[in-house]
Design a protein around this motif. Structure first.
Motif: not given
Ligand SMILES: Cc1cc2nc3c(=O)[nH]c(=O)nc-3n(C[C@H](O)[C@H](O)[C@H](O)COP(=O)(O)OP(=O)(O)OC[C@H]3O[C@@H](n4cnc5c(N)ncnc54)[C@H](O)[C@@H]3O)c2cc1C
Length: 501
Positions: A322-323, A325, A373-375, A419
């Protein structure tokens, strides 16, 4: 042998819709053959397909697209334009290599790479030019050999191979060749770790493969938006529009072999379908063990396969986070004791405490893989294949924890686990059971000299008439560009055989 029958009346079955099978399907259908492709899974691509975990999309296997011009050529061969089906992004830097005490960004802009070498090993940057010039020469001799069939002994003694012979560095390993250019061990490693692309150790891989690094620097490394599995999606699309039929969730149970020749396939429900020729794209050794009726094979019968040299396997983690990097698109982390890690994989058959790994953080380039915004982060750890006695059912959980701990430390992302929204693991057993890969050897048969060219299972399969091979187990070898080339070579041989071209 050339037969006086038009290609239109020839019925060809292809077993497997991996990149090798799809290449043959799109070319042969374009040339008017009747082509039916059978695929066990519900989607095209095999190891080059995608995984959807919730809102996150991952490539199952290949993430580096090298030698893009070959891919463009193969599409042209099938009457299509790769650019209208795929959205290519050339990556710069191509990847970041991380050693124990330094990192280096590797760019196909040689001036940038020279600067990087000057930064980490001042005075060593001048070796880059020598490496590039020599490997360019080797590549120019080797490329015609990779594009030919070696299905007959006379082709083995072709002019192209005779001319290339002095450039094969016979008797040398990739690492030895690289040490000839770069005095520094770490720099030699930075240009020789690519033998891992073949699932081999740089201390064992034949010296001619030193050109793998050259290929990256000369042609660049590409991503395709949506992931590299888009390549298989696009090839399936072209094959279909050229007239091929793709049957998904339709496993082939066995080949029909009569009097030493392939006559068709038996599907899993027992239905028999007759064909003039059968092309096998399923993993070569797996297919020999599972698809060919007993008593047909000699050279590649199951007991003999046990003597074949295989690539390593991979332990995979697919993480929906959920982010995003701040990490490069491709980053490779060498174990601090890299040589020992390589020996664990290829000689000792054990899991290292100190692992090498690769992290692909494609969401920094491609927003289509995860919500905003996620990856979608892909982690690959080279590990021994299933010939090693590792009990994955018992060890997978602990190994996963070791991999995550190492990533947190070396990538400086201590909060990683908090995350993770979606996760999937593939162990070597997963490759065997879900992707039909013999001994979980993800990069297929090894590329030792004893298993190359005429000595690799041949495009015109030598054990069964009317049977052909494509994919990583035949010539020219494993890796997307060479697999596409295998599809082209086999298609050309079939075309020559039936169309008298
Ligand atoms: C983790 C990983 C990373 C890789 N990274 C790269 C990379 O970055 N760059 C690169 O160039 N290469 C890479 N490779 C190597 C190689 O390019 C790919 O593995 C490639 O997808 C293999 O293609 P293939 O056509 O030989 O076989 P596969 O993709 O395995 O296709 C074979 C197909 O046959 C099907 N099949 C099997 N049995 C049957 C049956 N009985 N009936 C019907 N269908 C059947 C399978 O389901 C599968 O779809 C990677 C491989 C792996 C595993």
């Amino acid at each position: 042998m050339t037969e006086n029958r038009s290609s239109k009346t020839r019925r060809i079955a292809i077993v497997g819709a991996g990149p090798g099978g799809l290449t043959a399907a799109m070319i042969l259908a374009h040339r008017g053959f009747h082509v039916d492709v059978y695929e066990t899974r519900s989607l095209p691509g095999g190891r080059n397909s995608h995984l959807q975990l919730g809102a996150y999309r991952f490539d199952v296997g290949p993430t580096f697209l090298m030698m893009k011009p070959l891919l463009d050529e193969v599409f042209q061969y099938a009457g299509a334009d790769s650019g209208t089906h795929l959205d290519f992004v050339r990556l710069d830097p191509m990847y970041r290599l991380n050693f124990a005490d330094f990192s280096i960004n590797c760019s196909s802009d040689l001036e940038k790479t020279r600067e990087e070498i000057r930064r980490i090993r001042p005075g060593h940057e001048s070796f880059l030019q020598r490496f590039f010039a020599s490997e360019q020469k080797r590549f120019s001799y080797m490329l015609p050999c990779l594009k030919k069939s070696y299905s007959s002994l006379s082709s083995f003694f072709s002019m192209d191979l005779l001319k290339a012979a002095p450039h094969l560095s016979l008797g040398k390993t990739v690492f030895q060749v690289l040490k000839g250019y770069f005095k520094d061990d770490d720099l030699a490693l930075a240009f020789s770790f690519q033998s891992k692309y073949l699932g081999m150790s740089a201390w064992e891989c034949p010296g001619a493969f030193a050109m793998l690094a050259y290929i990256e620097y000369a042609f660049g490394v590409y991503h395709t938006q949506g992931g590299l599995s888009e390549l298989s999606r696009a090839m399936a699309e072209v094959a279909k529009s050229n007239g091929a039929t793709l049957f998904y969730e339709t496993p082939v149970r066995s080949l029909i072999v009569d009097n030493g020749a392939a006559r068709g396939v038996v599907l899993s429900d027992g239905e028999r379908r007759a064909y003039d020729d059968v092309i096998i794209n399923a993993d070569f050794c797996w297919a020999m063990e599972n698809l060919v009726p007993q008593g047909v094979l000699r050279k590649y019968r199951p007991e003999k396969l046990r003597n074949k040299k295989l690539s390593c396997s991979t332990f995979m983690l697919y993480l929906g986070l959920d982010k995003i990097y701040d990490m490069p698109h491709h980053a490779i982390y060498m174990a601090h004791q890299y040589r020992s890690n390589v020996e664990d994989i290829f000689q000792r058959g054990k899991l290292s405490d100190d692992i090498s790994f690769y992290v692909r953080n494609a969401s920094v380039t491609d927003p289509s893989l995860a919500p905003e915004g996620h990856s979608a982060v892909y982690v690959l750890v080279p590990v021994p294949n299933l010939r090693a006695s590792i009990n994955w059912a018992e060890q997978a959980e602990a190994f996963r924890a070791r991999v995550l701990e190492t990533i947190k430390r070396r990538c400086a992302i201590p909060d990683l686990e908090s995350h993770i929204i979606e996760e999937k693991v593939i162990t070597p057993e997963g490759w065997r059971d879900d992707y039909f890969v013999y001994q979980g050897a993800t990069f297929n048969l090894g590329h030792q000299v004893s298993q190359m060219l005429y000595l690799r299972p041949r495009n015109k399969f030598e054990e069964i008439d009317n049977c052909w091979l494509v994919g990583g187990g035949t010539h020219p070898g494993s890796g997307v560009p060479t697999i596409l080339e295998s599809g082209r070579i086999t298609s050309d041989m079939l075309t020559r055989r039936y169309k008298r071209t």
